[in-house]
Design an enzyme around this catalytic site. Structure first.
Site, mmCIF file in Angstrom:
data_model
loop_
_atom_site.group_PDB
_atom_site.id
_atom_site.type_symbol
_atom_site.label_atom_id
_atom_site.label_comp_id
_atom_site.label_asym_id
_atom_site.label_seq_id
_atom_site.Cartn_x
_atom_site.Cartn_y
_atom_site.Cartn_z
ATOM 1 N N LYS A 1 0.782 12.554 4.503
ATOM 2 C CA LYS A 1 0.198 11.380 5.171
ATOM 3 C C LYS A 1 1.067 10.141 4.934
ATOM 4 O O LYS A 1 1.383 9.407 5.867
ATOM 5 C CB LYS A 1 -1.211 11.116 4.620
ATOM 6 C CG LYS A 1 -1.795 9.771 4.997
ATOM 7 C CD LYS A 1 -3.177 9.576 4.445
ATOM 8 C CE LYS A 1 -3.250 8.924 3.106
ATOM 9 N NZ LYS A 1 -2.948 7.472 3.073
ATOM 10 N N ASN A 2 1.452 9.921 3.672
ATOM 11 C CA ASN A 2 2.146 8.681 3.342
ATOM 12 C C ASN A 2 3.591 8.644 3.820
ATOM 13 O O ASN A 2 4.262 7.615 3.701
ATOM 14 C CB ASN A 2 2.074 8.412 1.836
ATOM 15 C CG ASN A 2 0.688 7.969 1.420
ATOM 16 O OD1 ASN A 2 -0.177 7.744 2.256
ATOM 17 N ND2 ASN A 2 0.469 7.869 0.113
ATOM 18 N N ARG B 1 -5.330 0.268 5.637
ATOM 19 C CA ARG B 1 -4.413 -0.778 5.178
ATOM 20 C C ARG B 1 -2.969 -0.527 5.607
ATOM 21 O O ARG B 1 -2.204 -1.453 5.819
ATOM 22 C CB ARG B 1 -4.433 -0.835 3.651
ATOM 23 C CG ARG B 1 -5.698 -1.329 3.040
ATOM 24 C CD ARG B 1 -5.543 -1.271 1.531
ATOM 25 N NE ARG B 1 -4.242 -1.795 1.138
ATOM 26 C CZ ARG B 1 -3.954 -3.077 1.005
ATOM 27 N NH1 ARG B 1 -4.875 -3.973 1.191
ATOM 28 N NH2 ARG B 1 -2.743 -3.466 0.662
ATOM 29 N N CYS C 1 -10.160 -3.676 -0.829
ATOM 30 C CA CYS C 1 -10.589 -2.309 -0.548
ATOM 31 C C CYS C 1 -11.199 -1.772 -1.829
ATOM 32 O O CYS C 1 -11.198 -2.450 -2.850
ATOM 33 C CB CYS C 1 -9.426 -1.450 -0.095
ATOM 34 S SG CYS C 1 -8.256 -1.115 -1.402
ATOM 35 N N ARG D 1 -5.410 -5.462 -3.629
ATOM 36 C CA ARG D 1 -4.267 -4.962 -2.867
ATOM 37 C C ARG D 1 -3.702 -5.968 -1.871
ATOM 38 O O ARG D 1 -3.766 -5.783 -0.655
ATOM 39 C CB ARG D 1 -4.645 -3.662 -2.141
ATOM 40 C CG ARG D 1 -4.932 -2.541 -3.083
ATOM 41 C CD ARG D 1 -5.274 -1.280 -2.365
ATOM 42 N NE ARG D 1 -4.114 -0.511 -1.948
ATOM 43 C CZ ARG D 1 -4.184 0.678 -1.372
ATOM 44 N NH1 ARG D 1 -5.353 1.221 -1.124
ATOM 45 N NH2 ARG D 1 -3.100 1.335 -1.028
ATOM 46 N N ASP E 1 -2.347 8.431 -7.143
ATOM 47 C CA ASP E 1 -3.135 9.180 -6.155
ATOM 48 C C ASP E 1 -3.612 10.538 -6.688
ATOM 49 O O ASP E 1 -4.349 11.243 -5.993
ATOM 50 C CB ASP E 1 -2.331 9.386 -4.865
ATOM 51 C CG ASP E 1 -2.255 8.112 -4.030
ATOM 52 O OD1 ASP E 1 -2.974 7.150 -4.349
ATOM 53 O OD2 ASP E 1 -1.470 8.090 -3.053
ATOM 54 N N VAL F 1 -1.401 1.199 -11.958
ATOM 55 C CA VAL F 1 -0.957 0.769 -10.622
ATOM 56 C C VAL F 1 -2.021 -0.081 -9.919
ATOM 57 O O VAL F 1 -1.708 -1.130 -9.359
ATOM 58 C CB VAL F 1 -0.553 1.988 -9.757
ATOM 59 C CG1 VAL F 1 -0.136 1.547 -8.356
ATOM 60 C CG2 VAL F 1 0.569 2.767 -10.428
ATOM 61 N N ARG G 1 -9.563 11.104 5.926
ATOM 62 C CA ARG G 1 -8.430 10.189 6.136
ATOM 63 C C ARG G 1 -7.136 10.809 5.617
ATOM 64 O O ARG G 1 -6.064 10.500 6.126
ATOM 65 C CB ARG G 1 -8.668 8.868 5.389
ATOM 66 C CG ARG G 1 -9.758 8.014 6.008
ATOM 67 C CD ARG G 1 -9.789 6.670 5.343
ATOM 68 N NE ARG G 1 -8.418 6.189 5.186
ATOM 69 C CZ ARG G 1 -8.006 5.362 4.241
ATOM 70 N NH1 ARG G 1 -8.848 4.904 3.357
ATOM 71 N NH2 ARG G 1 -6.744 4.988 4.178
HETATM 72 C C1 UD1 Z 1 0.890 3.248 -1.270
HETATM 73 C C2 UD1 Z 1 0.244 4.536 -0.827
HETATM 74 C C3 UD1 Z 1 -0.995 4.814 -1.680
HETATM 75 C C4 UD1 Z 1 -0.648 4.791 -3.157
HETATM 76 C C5 UD1 Z 1 0.125 3.528 -3.525
HETATM 77 C C6 UD1 Z 1 0.651 3.547 -4.948
HETATM 78 C C7 UD1 Z 1 0.816 4.647 1.521
HETATM 79 C C8 UD1 Z 1 0.353 4.543 2.926
HETATM 80 N N1 UD1 Z 1 -0.114 4.415 0.589
HETATM 81 O O1 UD1 Z 1 -0.039 2.204 -1.051
HETATM 82 O O2 UD1 Z 1 -1.504 6.105 -1.311
HETATM 83 O O3 UD1 Z 1 -1.819 4.849 -3.927
HETATM 84 O O4 UD1 Z 1 1.247 3.334 -2.652
HETATM 85 O O5 UD1 Z 1 1.441 4.666 -5.159
HETATM 86 O O6 UD1 Z 1 1.952 4.958 1.245
HETATM 87 N N2 UD1 Z 1 0.887 -5.269 -4.555
HETATM 88 C C9 UD1 Z 1 0.910 -6.659 -4.610
HETATM 89 N N3 UD1 Z 1 1.434 -7.339 -3.551
HETATM 90 C C10 UD1 Z 1 1.955 -6.709 -2.441
HETATM 91 C C11 UD1 Z 1 1.951 -5.314 -2.411
HETATM 92 C C12 UD1 Z 1 1.414 -4.628 -3.477
HETATM 93 O O7 UD1 Z 1 0.439 -7.251 -5.568
HETATM 94 O O8 UD1 Z 1 2.405 -7.398 -1.530
HETATM 95 C C13 UD1 Z 1 0.314 -4.492 -5.678
HETATM 96 C C14 UD1 Z 1 -0.922 -3.690 -5.302
HETATM 97 O O9 UD1 Z 1 -2.094 -4.471 -5.365
HETATM 98 C C15 UD1 Z 1 -0.882 -2.582 -6.349
HETATM 99 C C16 UD1 Z 1 0.613 -2.339 -6.534
HETATM 100 O O10 UD1 Z 1 1.262 -3.507 -6.043
HETATM 101 O O11 UD1 Z 1 -1.462 -3.014 -7.549
HETATM 102 C C17 UD1 Z 1 1.173 -1.137 -5.823
HETATM 103 O O12 UD1 Z 1 0.722 -1.155 -4.482
HETATM 104 P P1 UD1 Z 1 1.575 -0.551 -3.276
HETATM 105 O O13 UD1 Z 1 2.657 0.334 -3.801
HETATM 106 O O14 UD1 Z 1 1.958 -1.651 -2.366
HETATM 107 O O15 UD1 Z 1 0.483 0.351 -2.561
HETATM 108 P P2 UD1 Z 1 0.463 0.689 -1.037
HETATM 109 O O16 UD1 Z 1 1.844 0.634 -0.514
HETATM 110 O O17 UD1 Z 1 -0.609 -0.090 -0.350
#
Ligand code: UD1
Length: 417
Positions: free
Chosen positions: A22-23, A92, A116, A121, A304, A326, A396
């Site tokens: 998916k990712n 998201r 969420c 996030r 995950d 995380v 999902r």
């Molecule tokens: C992706 C994955 C999700 C997985 C996550 C962490 C996809 C579609 N989803 O989610 O399944 O659980 O990586 O491996 O690939 N953060 C900030 N600011 C930002 C962006 C992120 O503070 O602008 C923080 C988030 O709140 C979190 C951390 O960074 O605490 C990691 O998040 P991130 O790697 O961005 O998660 P996703 O990309 O949303």
């Protein structure tokens, strides 16, 4: 609403095939926005999140056709550069259209995702990086409005490792003028898969899979043909289930090299994990030993898979400390596991899990995608009946999960609403 009913106590045996990730599928599909023409992607899983991205791309003017696990996206005419609140709030990852739209169309209007179930996030790092590349970004009425004639390459340092942030900016940088360096970049296999797809379209990316990615911008990209990698989270979920039920399962169409951290922990807990052609064979043992887990960005233990591992530890012998680094609020499954008899204490971002002899089936509620998977695993080993509601979360991210478990001998079925 559908429910999943499980009668626990069955040992899983046989073989299961893992679907496309998916990712990886989601960013690869949004990458089609970067180049005109017909893009062809194989091994796309049939998931609600994939349907959401299809809707999103169609709403922008792309033409999307699906044939089995192959999807064709014609991105010749993109005339509506917007991701509405209705779509973004359900997924998201819709934020992944931001970088490609600004890069190719010079503008984008994307709803802010908001909170969420697993935490706040934010997407501040995506926005900051686009600004550093010269985009003008305004936040208006809950939307990110970004404009740029042509983005400029620069050096971006991510304060926190962000997977979709790295992907979004890597896509944007492909069409920027000059060279972009992404430092403290995410190293996930899905980032590498996306970089390979982009390079197939004519992008010039090197270093994907390390924490520094270099992107030399080009003027235009051509259509891609590519295959999505196997879903390592689905594979990890089936591995944990196999060992937890003291079963013997061949997990096929998966790449064990993406699961080193998980396999190490599963072996430490007493499971046998043996590489076989095209996958792994996992055999559980009589005594399930407790292990400690700390989640990290790749190549660390995936957040995950934290919830699924916790269900396993709930029935292991001894004490396990599970630390989530995380996301700040990813313990929603604990109260449901405790209703099934698990002995878990939360201390900040640590869960202290004391293994019990048996879990007991109960009505439980899914709170997010991976929490749902953990409750299914708990149901597979619990005595009696577990009734999981709000199963739309699981749809999902897991393709045909109850059919796959049922084929391995589990007593599991879905009741349609
Ligand atoms: C992706 C994955 C999700 C997985 C996550 C962490 C996809 C579609 N989803 O989610 O399944 O659980 O990586 O491996 O690939 N953060 C900030 N600011 C930002 C962006 C992120 O503070 O602008 C923080 C988030 O709140 C979190 C951390 O960074 O605490 C990691 O998040 P991130 O790697 O961005 O998660 P996703 O990309 O949303």
């Amino acid at each position: 609403m559908d429910k999943i009913i499980i009668h626990g106590g069955k040992r899983l045996t046989g073989e299961v095939r893992i679907s496309g990730a998916k990712n990886a599928a989601l960013p690869i599909m949004t990458a089609s926005l970067l180049g005109a023409g017909v893009h062809t992607f194989h091994n796309i899983p049939n998931l609600v999140d994939v349907q959401t991205i299809k809707k999103l791309l169609s709403s922008m003017g792309a033409k999307v056709d699906t044939e089995g696990t192959t999807i064709r996206i014609n991105a010749d005419h993109i005339d509506h550069c917007e991701a509405s609140y209705d779509l973004v709030k359900t997924m998201r990852a819709s934020i992944l259209v931001l970088g490609p739209l600004v890069a190719r169309m010079g503008k984008a209007r994307v709803s802010l995702p908001g909170g969420c179930a697993i935490g706040a996030r934010p997407v501040n790092l995506h926005i900051k990086a686009l600004q550093a590349m010269g985009a003008v970004v305004d936040l208006k009425e809950g939307y990110i409005e970004a404009r740029a004639k042509r983005l400029k390459g620069t050096t971006i340092y991510f304060d926190i490792v962000t997977v979709t942030g790295t992907e979004n900016i890597m896509m944007a940088a492909c069409l920027a003028r000059g060279t972009t360096f992404l430092k403290n970049a995410a190293q996930e296999p899905e980032v590498v898969n996306l970089a390979e797809v982009l390079n197939g379209m004519g992008a010039r990316i090197s270093g994907a899979g390390t924490d520094v990615i270099r992107i030399d911008g080009v003027d235009a990209l051509s259509p891609a043909e590519a295959t999505v990698i196997p879903d390592r989270i689905e594979a990890g979920t089936f591995m944990i289930a196999a060992g937890m039920t003291q079963g013997d399962v061949r997990i096929l169409d998966c790449n064990p090299r993406h699961l080193d951290a998980v396999i190490t922990k599963l072996r430490d807990s007493g499971m046998d994990v043996i590489p076989i052609e095209n996958g792994v064979r996992v055999t559980g043992c009589e005594t399930r030993k407790s292990v400690d887990i700390k989640t990290h960005p790749y190549p660390g233990f995936a957040t995950d898979l934290q919830a699924q591992m916790m269900s396993y530890m709930a029935v292991a012998g001894g004490l396990s400390v599970i630390t989530e680094t995380v996301f700040e609020n990813r313990f929603m499954h604990i109260s449901e596991l405790m209703r099934m008899g698990a002995d878990i204490v939360i201390e900040g971002n640590r869960a202290i899990v004391k293994g019990v002899d048996h879990l007991r089936g109960a009505p439980v509620m899914a709170t997010d995608l991976r929490a749902s998977a953990s409750l299914i695993l708990a149901g597979l080993v619990a005595e009696g009946k577990t009734e999981l509601s709000r199963v739309y979360h699981i749809d999902r991210g897991y393709e045909a999960i109850e059919q796959k478990f049922s084929a391995l001998g589990a007593d599991i079925r879905r009741i349609k609403a």
